[in-house]
Design a protein around this motif. Structure first.
Motif, PDB file in Angstrom:
ATOM      1  N   ILE A   6      21.154  -2.752 -39.542  1.00  0.00           N
ATOM      2  CA  ILE A   6      22.062  -2.211 -38.536  1.00  0.00           C
ATOM      3  C   ILE A   6      22.655  -0.905 -39.051  1.00  0.00           C
ATOM      4  O   ILE A   6      23.176  -0.849 -40.167  1.00  0.00           O
ATOM      5  N   LEU A   7      22.564   0.125 -38.235  1.00  0.00           N
ATOM      6  CA  LEU A   7      23.202   1.404 -38.532  1.00  0.00           C
ATOM      7  C   LEU A   7      24.402   1.549 -37.605  1.00  0.00           C
ATOM      8  O   LEU A   7      24.277   1.351 -36.391  1.00  0.00           O
ATOM      9  N   ALA A   8      25.559   1.862 -38.172  1.00  0.00           N
ATOM     10  CA  ALA A   8      26.784   1.951 -37.368  1.00  0.00           C
ATOM     11  C   ALA A   8      27.533   3.243 -37.664  1.00  0.00           C
ATOM     12  O   ALA A   8      27.530   3.736 -38.798  1.00  0.00           O
ATOM     13  N   ILE A   9      28.168   3.776 -36.624  1.00  0.00           N
ATOM     14  CA  ILE A   9      29.029   4.951 -36.746  1.00  0.00           C
ATOM     15  C   ILE A   9      30.418   4.558 -36.261  1.00  0.00           C
ATOM     16  O   ILE A   9      30.559   3.919 -35.216  1.00  0.00           O
ATOM     17  N   THR A  10      31.440   4.931 -37.027  1.00  0.00           N
ATOM     18  CA  THR A  10      32.822   4.624 -36.655  1.00  0.00           C
ATOM     19  C   THR A  10      33.637   5.914 -36.610  1.00  0.00           C
ATOM     20  O   THR A  10      33.473   6.783 -37.469  1.00  0.00           O
ATOM     21  N   THR A  11      34.509   6.025 -35.609  1.00  0.00           N
ATOM     22  CA  THR A  11      35.393   7.184 -35.490  1.00  0.00           C
ATOM     23  C   THR A  11      36.777   6.715 -35.059  1.00  0.00           C
ATOM     24  O   THR A  11      36.902   6.007 -34.057  1.00  0.00           O
ATOM     25  N   PRO A  12      37.834   7.078 -35.800  1.00  0.00           N
ATOM     26  CA  PRO A  12      39.196   6.722 -35.376  1.00  0.00           C
ATOM     27  C   PRO A  12      39.507   7.328 -34.008  1.00  0.00           C
ATOM     28  O   PRO A  12      39.112   8.461 -33.722  1.00  0.00           O
ATOM     29  N   ILE A  13      40.211   6.576 -33.187  1.00  0.00           N
ATOM     30  CA  ILE A  13      40.512   7.038 -31.833  1.00  0.00           C
ATOM     31  C   ILE A  13      41.318   8.336 -31.855  1.00  0.00           C
ATOM     32  O   ILE A  13      41.167   9.183 -30.970  1.00  0.00           O
ATOM     33  N   ASP A  14      42.156   8.521 -32.889  1.00  0.00           N
ATOM     34  CA  ASP A  14      42.961   9.747 -32.975  1.00  0.00           C
ATOM     35  C   ASP A  14      42.076  10.982 -33.062  1.00  0.00           C
ATOM     36  O   ASP A  14      42.391  12.025 -32.478  1.00  0.00           O
ATOM     37  N   GLY A  68      27.633   3.357 -47.274  1.00  0.00           N
ATOM     38  CA  GLY A  68      28.779   3.596 -46.415  1.00  0.00           C
ATOM     39  C   GLY A  68      29.562   4.812 -46.846  1.00  0.00           C
ATOM     40  O   GLY A  68      29.533   5.209 -48.017  1.00  0.00           O
ATOM     41  N   THR A  69      30.257   5.409 -45.886  1.00  0.00           N
ATOM     42  CA  THR A  69      31.097   6.562 -46.180  1.00  0.00           C
ATOM     43  C   THR A  69      32.204   6.184 -47.154  1.00  0.00           C
ATOM     44  O   THR A  69      32.565   6.960 -48.034  1.00  0.00           O
ATOM     45  N   THR A  70      32.748   4.983 -46.996  1.00  0.00           N
ATOM     46  CA  THR A  70      33.756   4.470 -47.927  1.00  0.00           C
ATOM     47  C   THR A  70      33.047   3.684 -49.024  1.00  0.00           C
ATOM     48  O   THR A  70      32.518   2.595 -48.787  1.00  0.00           O
ATOM     49  N   GLN A  71      33.018   4.244 -50.222  1.00  0.00           N
ATOM     50  CA  GLN A  71      32.231   3.662 -51.305  1.00  0.00           C
ATOM     51  C   GLN A  71      32.734   2.288 -51.745  1.00  0.00           C
ATOM     52  O   GLN A  71      31.975   1.496 -52.307  1.00  0.00           O
ATOM     53  N   ILE A 105      31.040  13.201 -35.664  1.00  0.00           N
ATOM     54  CA  ILE A 105      31.975  13.694 -34.653  1.00  0.00           C
ATOM     55  C   ILE A 105      33.186  14.351 -35.297  1.00  0.00           C
ATOM     56  O   ILE A 105      33.700  15.358 -34.805  1.00  0.00           O
ATOM     57  N   SER A 106      33.658  13.796 -36.407  1.00  0.00           N
ATOM     58  CA  SER A 106      34.816  14.350 -37.100  1.00  0.00           C
ATOM     59  C   SER A 106      34.657  14.090 -38.593  1.00  0.00           C
ATOM     60  O   SER A 106      33.801  13.295 -39.007  1.00  0.00           O
ATOM     61  N   PRO A 107      35.481  14.737 -39.428  1.00  0.00           N
ATOM     62  CA  PRO A 107      35.390  14.489 -40.877  1.00  0.00           C
ATOM     63  C   PRO A 107      35.635  13.032 -41.249  1.00  0.00           C
ATOM     64  O   PRO A 107      35.187  12.578 -42.305  1.00  0.00           O
ATOM     65  N   ARG A 108      36.352  12.290 -40.403  1.00  0.00           N
ATOM     66  CA  ARG A 108      36.643  10.884 -40.711  1.00  0.00           C
ATOM     67  C   ARG A 108      35.646   9.918 -40.076  1.00  0.00           C
ATOM     68  O   ARG A 108      35.821   8.699 -40.165  1.00  0.00           O
ATOM     69  N   THR A 109      34.610  10.441 -39.453  1.00  0.00           N
ATOM     70  CA  THR A 109      33.560   9.577 -38.913  1.00  0.00           C
ATOM     71  C   THR A 109      32.844   8.871 -40.061  1.00  0.00           C
ATOM     72  O   THR A 109      32.438   9.508 -41.031  1.00  0.00           O
ATOM     73  N   GLY A 110      32.709   7.549 -39.952  1.00  0.00           N
ATOM     74  CA  GLY A 110      32.048   6.773 -40.993  1.00  0.00           C
ATOM     75  C   GLY A 110      30.630   6.401 -40.599  1.00  0.00           C
ATOM     76  O   GLY A 110      30.336   6.188 -39.420  1.00  0.00           O
ATOM     77  N   ILE A 111      29.747   6.348 -41.590  1.00  0.00           N
ATOM     78  CA  ILE A 111      28.352   5.964 -41.376  1.00  0.00           C
ATOM     79  C   ILE A 111      28.049   4.795 -42.305  1.00  0.00           C
ATOM     80  O   ILE A 111      28.244   4.897 -43.522  1.00  0.00           O
TER      81      ILE A 111
END
Length: 328
Positions: free
Chosen positions: A281-289, A209-212, A191-197
């Motif tokens: 489990i596969l998860a996607i995270t996106t900051p509300i901003d 993870g997106t954050t190593q 969704i955005s560049p800061r979306t994490g997988i």
């Protein structure tokens, strides 16, 4: 007196009108934000569901291909190399053939230069495959390969036993790169560049993870070492979602893995089913901003409406005042 009275009435009317407009703006703005959050969570859910399904389908297809390969009476280095060549430009990174002792006898890879001589007899996938009948597929825990020359990223082992004249003679194992899987099926849908997988098991062990910094870590252990405000409420909720093996959506405040700052985050997850006993489990995270960027058109519309109302009220007041003066 009449003129002062008119000014008073006009001022009060304008203030009331402005207050009502501002209240309406606040209500519609809050409603728009709530609606957008729901839409974003739904969008994340669709993406993560599609990604989980694609990953499961790819692993299933690889497993079927491995079973066909294992039916060969003789497996040579060329046969193994042809196999990985057919899977080039996919997350399949290599294949190994081991004997009954777990000693690596043959290898083939397109992405890495694998060497012989390693032993995998203690790996869970080898142990599971060794005791399985012909035509059985066994999945191990994602691992970092010990084979000399292999890359140091997490891989999914898919193994099947080899038999000759009904005698167990070894194990054939394909390695699938987890970073390549998520990159292939999910990166284009962020969704955005800061979306994490993130991909992890029900215990909270992070395989990718997106954050190593969190890869090869346990999210619950991380929080134990770095507690945050509200973790006693949030983490049991996350644990419940992980162990349910069901799709889930969350709108919660958690630390940003990269900055450590508490951030309101939209999370959607879906189980990745490999077989009846193995689920991740596969998860996607996106900051509300990032999600609220899409509300800008609604905010702009309301601001324009408010400005229009403001100047319209002034124009109306001036018109009424002029008519009042003309009658006098």
């Amino acid at each position: 007196m009449t003129k002062k009275f008119f000014y008073l009435i006009s001022t009060i009317s304008f203030v009331i009108f402005f207050a009502l407009s501002f209240t309406l703006y606040q209500i519609t703005g809050a409603s728009s934000i709530k609606s957008l959050v729901e839409q974003m969570l739904h969008r994340e859910q669709v993406i993560v569901r599609s990604g989980a399904s694609s990953i499961s389908s790819f692993i299933d297809l690889t497993s079927r291909s491995l079973l066909i390969l294992s039916s060969n009476n003789i497996i040579t280095p060329k046969i193994l190399q042809d196999f990985v060549d057919n899977w080039s430009d996919t997350p399949v990174v290599g294949i190994i053939l081991t004997d009954i002792q777990g000693q690596i006898k043959l290898t083939a890879s397109n992405a890495e230069k694998l060497s012989l001589g390693g032993n995998v007899s203690d790996r869970d996938y080898f142990i599971a495959a060794s005791g399985s009948p012909p035509g059985t597929i066994s999945f191990g825990k994602p691992f970092v390969s010990r084979v000399p020359g292999a890359g140091q990223t997490f891989k999914i082992p898919v193994a099947t036993p080899l038999y000759s004249n009904n005698k167990f003679i070894g194990v054939l194992t394909v390695s699938i790169s987890i970073p390549s899987l998520t990159e292939k099926y999910l990166e284009p849908l962020k969704i955005s560049p800061r979306t994490g997988i993130y991909l992890f098991n029900s215990n909270g062990d992070v395989f990718n993870g997106t954050t190593q910094e969190v890869v090869n870590q346990n999210i619950f252990h991380i929080v134990d070492e770095h507690p945050f405000l509200g973790d006693k409420i949030v983490m049991p909720l996350i644990r419940q979602k992980l162990t349910s093996n069901q799709e889930s959506k969350l709108d919660i405040v958690i630390p940003d893995f990269s900055t450590g700052k508490l951030t309101r985050t939209l999370i959607a997850s879906s189980p990745v089913k490999l077989n009846s006993s193995t689920k991740w489990i596969l998860a996607i995270t996106t900051p509300i901003d990032d999600a609220l960027i899409f509300i800008s058109p609604f905010v702009l519309r309301n601001v324009i409406l408010l400005i229009f109302t403001y100047f319209s009220s002034i124009a109306l007041s001036l018109f009424i005042y002029n008519r009042f003066l003309q009658k006098r």
